[in-house]
Enzyme design. Structure first.
Site, PDB file in Angstrom:
ATOM      1  N   ASP A 111      21.293  95.620  48.184  1.00  0.00           N
ATOM      2  CA  ASP A 111      21.855  94.754  46.957  1.00  0.00           C
ATOM      3  C   ASP A 111      21.221  93.537  46.678  1.00  0.00           C
ATOM      4  O   ASP A 111      20.520  93.299  47.325  1.00  0.00           O
ATOM      5  CB  ASP A 111      23.547  94.771  47.056  1.00  0.00           C
ATOM      6  N   ASN A 166      37.517  92.446  51.731  1.00  0.00           N
ATOM      7  CA  ASN A 166      38.215  93.540  51.109  1.00  0.00           C
ATOM      8  C   ASN A 166      37.759  94.785  51.224  1.00  0.00           C
ATOM      9  O   ASN A 166      37.979  95.841  50.525  1.00  0.00           O
ATOM     10  CB  ASN A 166      38.294  93.374  49.547  1.00  0.00           C
ATOM     11  N   HIS A 194      34.559  95.871  51.014  1.00  0.00           N
ATOM     12  CA  HIS A 194      33.213  96.419  50.454  1.00  0.00           C
ATOM     13  C   HIS A 194      32.258  96.561  51.064  1.00  0.00           C
ATOM     14  O   HIS A 194      32.187  95.953  52.093  1.00  0.00           O
ATOM     15  CB  HIS A 194      33.311  95.542  48.973  1.00  0.00           C
ATOM     16  N   GLU A 220      32.737  97.356  45.192  1.00  0.00           N
ATOM     17  CA  GLU A 220      34.115  96.899  45.507  1.00  0.00           C
ATOM     18  C   GLU A 220      35.209  97.988  45.512  1.00  0.00           C
ATOM     19  O   GLU A 220      34.948  99.132  45.188  1.00  0.00           O
ATOM     20  CB  GLU A 220      34.183  95.906  44.254  1.00  0.00           C
TER      21      GLU A 220
HETATM   22  C1  GLP Z   1      28.418  90.210  50.714  1.00  0.00           C
HETATM   23  C2  GLP Z   1      27.428  91.240  50.657  1.00  0.00           C
HETATM   24  C3  GLP Z   1      27.549  92.489  51.773  1.00  0.00           C
HETATM   25  C4  GLP Z   1      27.999  91.934  52.847  1.00  0.00           C
HETATM   26  C5  GLP Z   1      29.360  91.179  52.838  1.00  0.00           C
HETATM   27  C6  GLP Z   1      29.826  90.367  53.952  1.00  0.00           C
HETATM   28  O1  GLP Z   1      28.874  90.103  49.625  1.00  0.00           O
HETATM   29  N1  GLP Z   1      27.129  91.984  49.566  1.00  0.00           N
HETATM   30  O2  GLP Z   1      26.584  93.468  51.878  1.00  0.00           O
HETATM   31  O3  GLP Z   1      28.115  92.828  54.073  1.00  0.00           O
HETATM   32  O4  GLP Z   1      29.549  90.688  51.595  1.00  0.00           O
HETATM   33  O5  GLP Z   1      29.309  89.202  54.120  1.00  0.00           O
HETATM   34  P1  GLP Z   1      29.159  88.156  55.269  1.00  0.00           P
HETATM   35  O6  GLP Z   1      28.502  89.016  56.383  1.00  0.00           O
HETATM   36  O7  GLP Z   1      28.466  87.025  54.956  1.00  0.00           O
HETATM   37  O8  GLP Z   1      30.672  88.098  55.959  1.00  0.00           O
END
Ligand code: GLP
Length: 242
Positions: free
Chosen positions: A67, A135, A137, A142
Site C-alpha cells: 500500500d 481493527n 485491516h 479496512e
Molecule cells: C498500517 C499499514 C498496514 C499495517 C498496519 C499496522 O496502517 N497500512 O499495512 O500492517 O497499519 O501497523 P503497525 O505495524 O505500525 O502497527
C-alpha cells in the site's frame, strides 16, 4: 493457519525470518510481498543482517508492496516508498527497479490501481509479509472491504489515521485521508503468507482473525481460508489465544 506465540518482539521477528528464509534460499528469483508499519521492521533487520552475513542475495528478486498513501510526495519520510528504502531496500542488493510500491500520486489513481493489480497477477507473490491493524485491516483494506476486491483507493478510517498519527508529529490532520492498497483477492493470491502482530493493541484483532467468524468485519479473518498462513505474535498480541 499455523499460529506461533513468541515471547517478545525480537523473538517474533526471528521466528518470522526463519520461516521466510526457507523461501528466500529455495527461490533466488522469489517475488516478495512486503508491508510497512512498525511491526515488520524487526523482520527487515533480520533480512539485512543475514544478507550482510552473505546468506541470501536479493539480486534476482522482485518486491510488491501492499500500500501507499495518496498525495504524499515520494520524498516525504512517511511515504511507504521512503519507509521501504530506509528500512530495507537501501541495505540489501535488491535492484530498485524491481521494487514496486503503489503510486499514490498518479493522475489517474484508478488506472494506476488496475495496472498494479495486473502486475501482481503476472508476478504471483511467493511469500507475503503482513501486519495487522487494530481493527483487523490488512494492507489498508479496512473492515467492510469486499473479499473479492483488487487494488483500489480507500478512505482511511479515523481510528487508522489516529493510530498512524504517531508517524506524523502526533497530528491526525497531517495523516493522509486516502491510500491505495492491494485488494483482499490480490493478497489471498500469495502462495504463502506470514502475518506478524505485536503489542496489546493488536490482541483483539488477532483473536478475531484466528478465532472469529470469517467476516468482512475483520478483513484478516479471510486468512483462515488460505492454505499456507503462518501467524507469529508476541505474548501481548497473542493474549486471547491461550
Ligand atoms: C498500517 C499499514 C498496514 C499495517 C498496519 C499496522 O496502517 N497500512 O499495512 O500492517 O497499519 O501497523 P503497525 O505495524 O505500525 O502497527
Amino acid at each position: 493457519m499455523i499460529v506461533i506465540q513468541a515471547k517478545d518482539y525480537d523473538e517474533m521477528s526471528k521466528k518470522a525470518y526463519e520461516s521466510m528464509k526457507i523461501v528466500l534460499t529455495e527461490k533466488p528469483d522469489a517475488v516478495l510481498g512486503l508491508a510497512t508499519g512498525s511491526t515488520p521492521i524487526g523482520l527487515y533487520k533480520e533480512m539485512i543482517a543475514d544478507y550482510k552475513a552473505g546468506a541470501v542475495s536479493y539480486k534476482k528478486m522482485t518486491s510488491i508492496n501492499l500500500d501507499e498513501y495518496v498525495g504524499l510526495p515520494v520524498e516525504h519520510p512517511e511515504s511507504y516508498r521512503s519507509f521501504m528504502n530506509r528500512n530495507l531496500f537501501d541495505h540489501i542488493d535488491i535492484v530498485k527497479e524491481n521494487t514496486h510500491v503503489p503510486d499514490g500520486l498518479a493522475a489517474d489513481l484508478k488506472l494506476a490501481a488496475d495496472e498494479y493489480t495486473a502486475f501482481a497477477a503476472a508476478h504471483p507473490i511467493d511469500i507475503q509479509i503482513l501486519g495487522i491493524g487494530a481493527n483487523g485491516h490488512i494492507g489498508f483494506n479496512e473492515p467492510g472491504t469486499p473479499f473479492d476486491s483488487h487494488t483500489h483507493v480507500v478512505e482511511l478510517k479515523e481510528g487508522t489515521r489516529r493510530d498512524n498519527a504517531r508517524f506524523f508529529d502526533n497530528d491526525i490532520d497531517l495523516v493522509p485521508t486516502h491510500a491505495v492498497t492491494l485488494g483482499m483477492a490480490d493478497i489471498m493470491n500469495a502462495k504463502a503468507i506470514i502475518l506478524l502482530a505485536s503489542g496489546a493493541g493488536k490482541a483483539e484483532a488477532v483473536r478475531d482473525m484466528v478465532l472469529g467468524p470469517v467476516s468482512e468485519n475483520c478483513p484478516a479473518s479471510i486468512l483462515q481460508t488460505h492454505p499456507n498462513v503462518l501467524v507469529v505474535t508476541d505474548e501481548a498480541a497473542g493474549y486471547y489465544l491461550n
